[in-house]
Motif scaffolding. Structure first.
Motif, PDB file in Angstrom:
ATOM      1  N   TYR A  87     -17.443   4.192  20.787  1.00 49.77           N
ATOM      2  CA  TYR A  87     -18.868   3.746  21.324  1.00 49.77           C
ATOM      3  C   TYR A  87     -19.327   2.656  20.181  1.00 49.77           C
ATOM      4  O   TYR A  87     -19.153   3.221  19.022  1.00 49.77           O
ATOM      5  CB  TYR A  87     -19.689   4.988  21.468  1.00 49.77           C
ATOM      6  N   LEU A 136     -27.253   8.879  20.967  1.00 42.96           N
ATOM      7  CA  LEU A 136     -26.127   8.744  21.946  1.00 42.96           C
ATOM      8  C   LEU A 136     -25.940   9.724  22.803  1.00 42.96           C
ATOM      9  O   LEU A 136     -25.253   9.714  23.909  1.00 42.96           O
ATOM     10  CB  LEU A 136     -24.723   8.490  20.805  1.00 42.96           C
ATOM     11  N   GLU A 137     -26.451  10.949  22.537  1.00 41.49           N
ATOM     12  CA  GLU A 137     -26.335  12.201  23.285  1.00 41.49           C
ATOM     13  C   GLU A 137     -27.499  12.256  24.163  1.00 41.49           C
ATOM     14  O   GLU A 137     -27.736  12.975  25.019  1.00 41.49           O
ATOM     15  CB  GLU A 137     -26.353  13.591  22.403  1.00 41.49           C
ATOM     16  N   TYR A 151     -19.399   8.454  29.666  1.00 38.02           N
ATOM     17  CA  TYR A 151     -19.187   9.920  29.054  1.00 38.02           C
ATOM     18  C   TYR A 151     -18.511  10.770  29.601  1.00 38.02           C
ATOM     19  O   TYR A 151     -18.143  10.810  30.865  1.00 38.02           O
ATOM     20  CB  TYR A 151     -20.788  10.008  28.961  1.00 38.02           C
ATOM     21  N   LYS A 178     -21.472  15.316  30.178  1.00 41.59           N
ATOM     22  CA  LYS A 178     -22.335  14.723  29.171  1.00 41.59           C
ATOM     23  C   LYS A 178     -23.112  13.889  29.665  1.00 41.59           C
ATOM     24  O   LYS A 178     -23.509  12.660  29.024  1.00 41.59           O
ATOM     25  CB  LYS A 178     -21.604  14.276  27.989  1.00 41.59           C
ATOM     26  N   LYS A 190     -26.041  13.456  30.112  1.00 43.21           N
ATOM     27  CA  LYS A 190     -27.403  13.151  29.725  1.00 43.21           C
ATOM     28  C   LYS A 190     -27.302  12.149  28.568  1.00 43.21           C
ATOM     29  O   LYS A 190     -28.279  11.283  28.087  1.00 43.21           O
ATOM     30  CB  LYS A 190     -27.853  14.338  28.874  1.00 43.21           C
ATOM     31  N   SER A 191     -26.058  11.692  27.974  1.00 47.25           N
ATOM     32  CA  SER A 191     -25.849  10.587  27.155  1.00 47.25           C
ATOM     33  C   SER A 191     -26.178   9.175  27.960  1.00 47.25           C
ATOM     34  O   SER A 191     -26.541   8.292  27.119  1.00 47.25           O
ATOM     35  CB  SER A 191     -24.384  10.425  26.508  1.00 47.25           C
ATOM     36  N   LEU A 208     -28.950   8.750  29.146  1.00 45.78           N
ATOM     37  CA  LEU A 208     -30.320   8.506  29.439  1.00 45.78           C
ATOM     38  C   LEU A 208     -30.821   7.212  28.982  1.00 45.78           C
ATOM     39  O   LEU A 208     -31.610   6.562  29.818  1.00 45.78           O
ATOM     40  CB  LEU A 208     -30.901   9.619  28.730  1.00 45.78           C
ATOM     41  N   LEU A 209     -30.604   6.675  27.696  1.00 54.12           N
ATOM     42  CA  LEU A 209     -31.208   5.618  27.323  1.00 54.12           C
ATOM     43  C   LEU A 209     -30.854   4.350  27.976  1.00 54.12           C
ATOM     44  O   LEU A 209     -31.960   3.566  28.625  1.00 54.12           O
ATOM     45  CB  LEU A 209     -31.159   5.389  25.860  1.00 54.12           C
TER      46      LEU A 209
END
Ligand SMILES: Cc1cc2nc3c(=O)[nH]c(=O)nc-3n(C[C@H](O)[C@H](O)[C@H](O)COP(=O)(O)O)c2cc1C
Ligand code: SF4
Ligand code: FES
Lengths: 450, 166
Positions: A120, A181-182, B19, B23, B25-26, B28-29
């Protein structure tokens, strides 16, 4: 002209595109690394190169790589830190904007060395157009067989994903970056566990800066030992410096770390001297977090020796009379520019960027900003200077992550070296508001090359 | 009303696919960026609830992230947002004057939006363009080496592009 390893091809027309980049010798390091070297051999070359992390802390990259845990059946990840938010720093942006394939190339080799199948790039949200540049480059690399499944028939699979942040300096700190990142707030984690053991999704993770990972390309191409011959001491290879403030030629320069600070500031190959006929007063050589130095201590160490643009020389004298290489954000102040005001903008920055988890950082950064504002705007008392000193001391070393130190150091160094400028503001409240610049007399003692 | 159209949903799926299983939720941004762009330049609680539903998160997980990062607008902003950097290196190159000049030209203070909803003026911290100061972010791009003349030209450019899009 100094050696150029990263930006050598930056001026080649069309170098951003895959075809030109490949024609100019791009992706050779991937062929060499994947076909003729194993992961361990790559880590060994990086160790031999002496490459130090270019994100700010200067930790040896090869050593960091060798720490990565390899539990059976657990995926590992490489994360490229492209959060670049330290005031004064804009070198990673330059590299990604003009040489995206150099970063991608370095990422493929590094991912292979670390066993990362999903890598990433965490890029600060404001670099929105660079996300497009990187994604285009990744698409080209994939179309040409450098990414995806079974790269070069070696059985190695790798994908690179670009993740945009959303405006938070703290997400440059590696554990905050991982949290972000999570999909969480950027609150730094308490270490240990270190990311090399439990990082992204609690899997072993290495976080490295953009420039560090790009430097892996010349290291593989030329070999670690050859790379280590460039530079001096533990400052091997080349370093990107982003120069700004009142100089004639602000911009990003690649230096080999043998040149003097004086040459960097005054020669036409680099900054070209101070703009508008002014004299040099002070400089923050490694991004906003590192100590400011007055010109006399900048050009020469306290022992009177020439100061060079490398890790050891810039930190010669410790915090009493030296500074740090940091991220390479080189900020120059001329004789009329105000140290108090500059320090105030940094204090405001750190107050704004504190994640708020630790009280010394959360409260201390706010107090420092308020007091500096009072001094700058003519409402300060002499005792405020001592209070400032006291607050910064109480933040340093008492927080979860180094942002607290990063906020304290600039204030400490400004008072240490420019105390009479603070006092001048206190004693001349009206004058300091009207003129809004500091004392010129620091420039007097300074030798300015003809 | 607050729903991604097909193109936006496609982008949403592309983001989530980056992801590993479970996962999501990663994402989200990036998904909040997409939502902000798709629904008028800011994140209403309705929008945040929709994002929570799409990513199967509790609404609070979305709120706590949206409030942490400075690029998410939690109230409406003007059609054009001038985000002018005010940190040290830009200050040394005259960002104070540029901020004052924009404020004067638009009749607003930092943090405010013009009554016609056209412009918002915001001061921000270092954007990584210190060598090209003074500077501001406008939408996806940076405007660098700002002068009063350049500011005038940018304002005119915004006005004419707004007129052309009406
Ligand atoms: C507050 C804070 C901000 C940081 N910002 C960055 C950054 O923007 N870019 C970066 O590469 N490293 C940044 N770092 C350093 C990272 O934590 C980490 O050391 C670095 O990414 C490691 O990469 P390197 O070894 O290649 O330098 C920051 C550290 C702190 C404490
Ligand atoms: S030092 Fe500051 S930024 Fe770092 S964890 Fe503590 S409060 Fe957050
Ligand atoms: S200080 Fe303004 S962009 Fe860095």
């Amino acid at each position: 002209m100094g050696v150029k390893l990263l930006l050598e091809k930056a001026q080649v027309a069309g170098i951003r595109s895959y075809d030109v980049y490949r024609r100019e010798g791009g992706y050779r390091s991937v062929e060499k690394a994947l076909k003729t070297m194993g992961p361990e051999a790559i880590v060994e070359e990086v160790k031999k190169s002496g490459l130090r992390g270019r994100g700010g802390a200067g930790f040896p990259a090869g050593m960091k790589w060798s720490f990565i845990a390899k539990p059976e059946g657990v995926p590992r990840h490489l994360v490229c830190n492209a959060d670049e938010s330290e005031p004064g720093t804009f070198k990673d942006r330059y590299l990604m904007e003009f040489l995206p394939h150099l970063l991608i190339e370095g990422l493929i080799v590094s991912s292979f060395a670390l066993g990362s199948n999903d890598t990433y790039i965490y890029i600060r949200g404001e670099y929105a157009w660079i996300v497009d540049i990187l994604e285009a480059a990744i698409g080209e690399a994939k179309a040409n067989g450098w990414l995806g499944k079974n790269i070069l028939g070696t059985g190695f699979d790798c994908n690179i994903h670009v993740q945009r942040g959303a405006g938070a300096y703290i997400c440059g700190e590696e554990t905050a970056l991982i949290e972000s990142l999570e999909g969480k707030r950027g609150n730094p984690r308490i270490k240990p566990p270190f990311p090399a053991v439990q990082g992204l999704w609690m899997r072993p993770t290495v976080v490295n800066n953009v420039e560090t990972l790009a430097a892996v390309v010349p290291i593989i191409n030329m070999g670690g030992e050859e790379y280590a011959k460039i530079g001096v001491g533990k400052s091997t290879g080349t370093k990107l410096i982003s120069a700004c403030g009142n100089i004639k030629k602000p911009g990003v320069y690649e230096i080999d770390m043998t040149i003097s600070v004086e040459e960097f500031i005054f020669s036409d190959e680099y900054c070209g001297g101070i703009a508008n006929g002014k004299r040099l007063k002070a400089c923050i050589p490694g991004g906003s977090s590192v100590p400011i130095l007055p010109a006399n201590l900048l050009l020469k160490t306290a022992k009177g020796e020439t100061r060079y643009m490398n890790y050891e020389s810039l930190s010669d004298g410790g915090f009493a009379t030296g500074s740090m290489m940091g991220s390479g954000g080189f900020i120059v102040l001329d004789e009329e520019q105000c140290v108090v005001k500059n320090t105030l903008t940094f204090a405001r920055f750190y107050r704004h960027e504190s994640c708020g988890q630790c009280s010394p950082c959360r409260e201390g950064t706010g107090w420092m900003e308020k007091i500096l504002k009072n001094i700058e705007y003519g409402k300060g008392k002499t005792s405020d200077i001592d209070l400032l000193w006291d607050i910064q001391r109480k933040i340093e070393g008492n927080t979860i992550c180094p942002l607290g130190d990063a906020a304290a150091w600039p204030v400490a160094a400004a008072i240490r070296h420019f105390r009479d400028e603070f006092e001048w503001h206190v004693k001349n409240p009206e004058e300091s508001q009207k003129r809004n610049y500091g004392l010129a007399h620091y420039a007097d003692a300074i030798h300015v090359p003809a | 009303m607050t729903k991604f159209n097909d193109t936006q949903l496609q982008e949403f799926n592309r983001l989530v696919a980056r992801y590993p299983e479970g996962k999501q939720k990663s994402a989200l941004l990036p998904v909040l960026h997409l939502a902000q762009e798709s629904f008028g330049g800011w994140l209403s609680s309705e929008t945040m609830d929709y994002v929570a539903e799409l990513l199967q998160l509790n609404p609070i997980e979305v709120y706590e992230v949206a409030t942490f990062y400075s690029m998410y607008n939690l109230k409406p902003v003007g059609k054009y947002m001038f985000e002018v950097c005010q940190t040290g290196p830009c200050m040394l190159r005259g960002s104070d004057n540029i901020i004052a000049y924009i404020g004067e030209k638009l009749g607003i203070k930092p943090g405010e939006t013009t009554p016609d909803g056209m412009f918002t003026l915001k001061t921000v911290e270092c954007l990584g363009a210190c060598g090209y100061a003074p500077m501001m972010q406008l939408g996806k791009h940076f405007r660098e080496h700002l002068t009063k003349d350049k500011v005038d030209a940018i304002i005119a450019e915004c006005r004419s592009s707004a007129a052309a899009n009406n």
